[in-house]
Design a protein around this motif. Structure first.
Motif, short mmCIF file in Angstrom:
data_model
loop_
_atom_site.label_atom_id
_atom_site.label_comp_id
_atom_site.label_asym_id
_atom_site.label_seq_id
_atom_site.Cartn_x
_atom_site.Cartn_y
_atom_site.Cartn_z
N GLY A 172 6.80 -4.42 -6.43
CA GLY A 172 6.47 -3.60 -5.27
C GLY A 172 4.98 -3.44 -5.09
O GLY A 172 4.44 -3.57 -3.97
N LYS A 173 4.27 -3.19 -6.18
CA LYS A 173 2.82 -2.99 -6.09
C LYS A 173 2.10 -4.29 -5.76
O LYS A 173 1.10 -4.29 -5.03
CB LYS A 173 2.30 -2.38 -7.40
N MET A 174 2.61 -5.41 -6.28
CA MET A 174 1.97 -6.69 -5.98
C MET A 174 2.19 -7.07 -4.52
O MET A 174 1.28 -7.60 -3.86
CB MET A 174 2.52 -7.78 -6.90
N LEU A 175 3.37 -6.81 -3.99
CA LEU A 175 3.64 -7.12 -2.59
C LEU A 175 2.75 -6.32 -1.65
O LEU A 175 2.46 -6.76 -0.53
CB LEU A 175 5.11 -6.84 -2.26
N ASN A 176 2.31 -5.17 -2.10
CA ASN A 176 1.48 -4.29 -1.27
C ASN A 176 0.05 -4.18 -1.81
O ASN A 176 -0.67 -3.24 -1.49
CB ASN A 176 2.11 -2.90 -1.21
N SER A 177 -0.35 -5.17 -2.58
CA SER A 177 -1.68 -5.16 -3.20
C SER A 177 -2.77 -5.50 -2.20
O SER A 177 -2.54 -6.19 -1.20
CB SER A 177 -1.70 -6.17 -4.36
N ALA A 178 -3.97 -5.02 -2.50
CA ALA A 178 -5.14 -5.38 -1.69
C ALA A 178 -5.65 -6.77 -2.07
O ALA A 178 -6.47 -7.36 -1.36
CB ALA A 178 -6.25 -4.35 -1.89
N GLU A 179 -5.14 -7.30 -3.20
CA GLU A 179 -5.56 -8.63 -3.64
C GLU A 179 -4.60 -9.68 -3.09
O GLU A 179 -3.39 -9.65 -3.36
CB GLU A 179 -5.59 -8.69 -5.17
N GLU A 180 -5.15 -10.61 -2.34
CA GLU A 180 -4.33 -11.63 -1.67
C GLU A 180 -3.54 -12.47 -2.67
O GLU A 180 -2.39 -12.86 -2.42
CB GLU A 180 -5.24 -12.53 -0.83
N GLU A 181 -4.15 -12.75 -3.84
CA GLU A 181 -3.47 -13.56 -4.85
C GLU A 181 -2.18 -12.89 -5.32
O GLU A 181 -1.15 -13.55 -5.48
CB GLU A 181 -4.39 -13.79 -6.05
N GLU A 182 -2.24 -11.56 -5.57
CA GLU A 182 -1.06 -10.85 -6.04
C GLU A 182 0.05 -10.87 -5.00
O GLU A 182 1.23 -11.04 -5.33
CB GLU A 182 -1.42 -9.41 -6.43
N VAL A 183 -0.32 -10.69 -3.74
CA VAL A 183 0.67 -10.73 -2.67
C VAL A 183 1.32 -12.11 -2.60
O VAL A 183 2.54 -12.24 -2.51
CB VAL A 183 0.02 -10.38 -1.31
#
Length: 366
Positions: free
Chosen positions: A250-261
């Motif tokens: 959930g946090k990665m999908l909504n991350s400010a980091e494009e790589e994590e998304v």
């Protein structure tokens, strides 16, 4: 003439004695009034001192800080936050003893909460509010800690290399077909220790020991990093499945980091053991410290955090499942579907922790 003089002298002496008595009573009254004023001032000072609660927490989310500010606005009780590593905070409470300033201890994982309880760092709390808001299996049997949020530890997979039909249970990940394909954190991670502890409760020591050995044989690499690192390794093709907590996705999908998304969008979530014993669920939770200087305020804070409004905020902003049964999970969590949870008392995660760690070490889980 002489007798008149004698009467005058007697009258003068009488008046002096009367004045002295009056003065003494006035002084006594003044002292009493002074003592009363001092007591009232001291009481007011105590009341001012008690308008605070000191929180030792290993959680590090902006959401939490905003909720503490809201608590202060609603109650007038200032929340003083001391952040740190969970084990370091436990050691600090042990070191401070009766002189601690800590009122509330918050951390993730029932195993850590149990560790604090076993060290006599928490106290029992009687609260109708907490009993109503938090189901019995998500709080300590002696009411020394209370779950605040839930995290499901699931199987995350890459759909290009794994189909959902291939997945079933945690136990099945030890089968030969998964050799060289499983990614997971190291053995010193409390989330993994609690997963193993839950399987000891359900399957027993012998079967769990054999499972741990099989799982280690199927590791895609030597365990390293956190849950996000397992997801990144999965996307990079270093493995095909990973054991992770849902809220990290959930946090990665909504991350400010494009790589994590980008990583999270490639992956899918599978809730294991739906036809058997249910998916492993753990909590972050709170307890009132054994030597809390402000225990009433400590209880008020935990009650506040268990309320429907706050539980909804935990879920919406941090992608954790609410423990309060009256609160629906956030929309993202609902999109992953409903699932059956392990039906065990989370106190067992702490009680089985030592044995779980021993099995993991014997299996070669580094």
């Amino acid at each position: 003439m002489r007798s008149n003089w004698y009467l005058v002298m007697l009258f003068a002496v009488f008046m002096l004695v009367l004045a002295a008595c009056g003065s003494g009573e006035e002084n006594e009254e003044a002292e009493t009034e002074g003592e009363t004023a001092n007591e009232e001032n001291a009481e007011e000072a105590d009341n001012e001192d008690s308008q605070e609660v000191n929180l030792y927490t290993s959680r590090h989310y902006d959401t939490d800080d905003a909720l503490y500010d809201q608590f202060t606005e609603e109650t007038g009780i200032e929340v003083n936050v001391i952040s740190g590593n969970a084990d370091e905070l436990i050691e600090r409470l042990e070191r401070e003893g009766e002189n601690t300033e800590g009122d509330v201890f918050i951390t993730s994982d029932a195993g850590r909460l149990h560790r604090a309880k076993e060290a006599d760092l928490l106290q029992s709390v009687e609260s109708d509010v907490l009993h109503e808001n938090i189901p019995e299996n998500f709080r300590d049997t002696d009411n020394q800690w209370f779950g605040l949020t839930k995290r499901a530890r699931v199987i995350v997979y890459h759909p290009d290399r794994v189909s959902e039909e291939e997945l079933s249970t945690y136990e099945a990940l030890a089968d030969e077909e998964w050799e060289g394909r499983v990614l997971v954190r190291p053995a010193d991670n409390i989330y993994n220790q609690s997963l193993v502890a839950s399987l000891i409760s359900i399957n027993g020591t012998e079967e769990t020991s054999a499972w741990a050995e099989g799982l280690v044989n199927n590791f895609a690499r030597t365990p390293k990093g956190g849950d996000r690192d397992q997801a990144k390794a999965l996307a990079a093709g270093e493995g095909d499945v990973a054991i992770m907590n849902t809220y990290y996705i959930g946090k990665m999908l909504n991350s400010a980091e494009e790589e994590e998304v980008n990583v999270a969008e490639q992956l899918e979530i599978f809730f294991p053991n739906q036809e058997t014993t249910g998916t492993h669920v753990n909590v972050s939770g709170a307890g009132v410290t054994a030597n809390a200087p402000n225990p009433e305020n400590a209880v008020k804070l935990i009650e506040f955090l268990s309320s429907e409004e706050v539980q909804d905020e935990f879920s919406e902003a941090n992608y954790e499942y609410p423990v309060n049964p009256n609160v629906e999970p956030a929309e993202l969590l609902q999109s992953w579907g409903d699932f059956e949870e392990q039906d065990i008392d989370l106190t067992q995660l702490g009680e089985n922790n030592t044995q779980a760690l021993m099995l993991m070490n014997e299996a070669g889980w580094q």
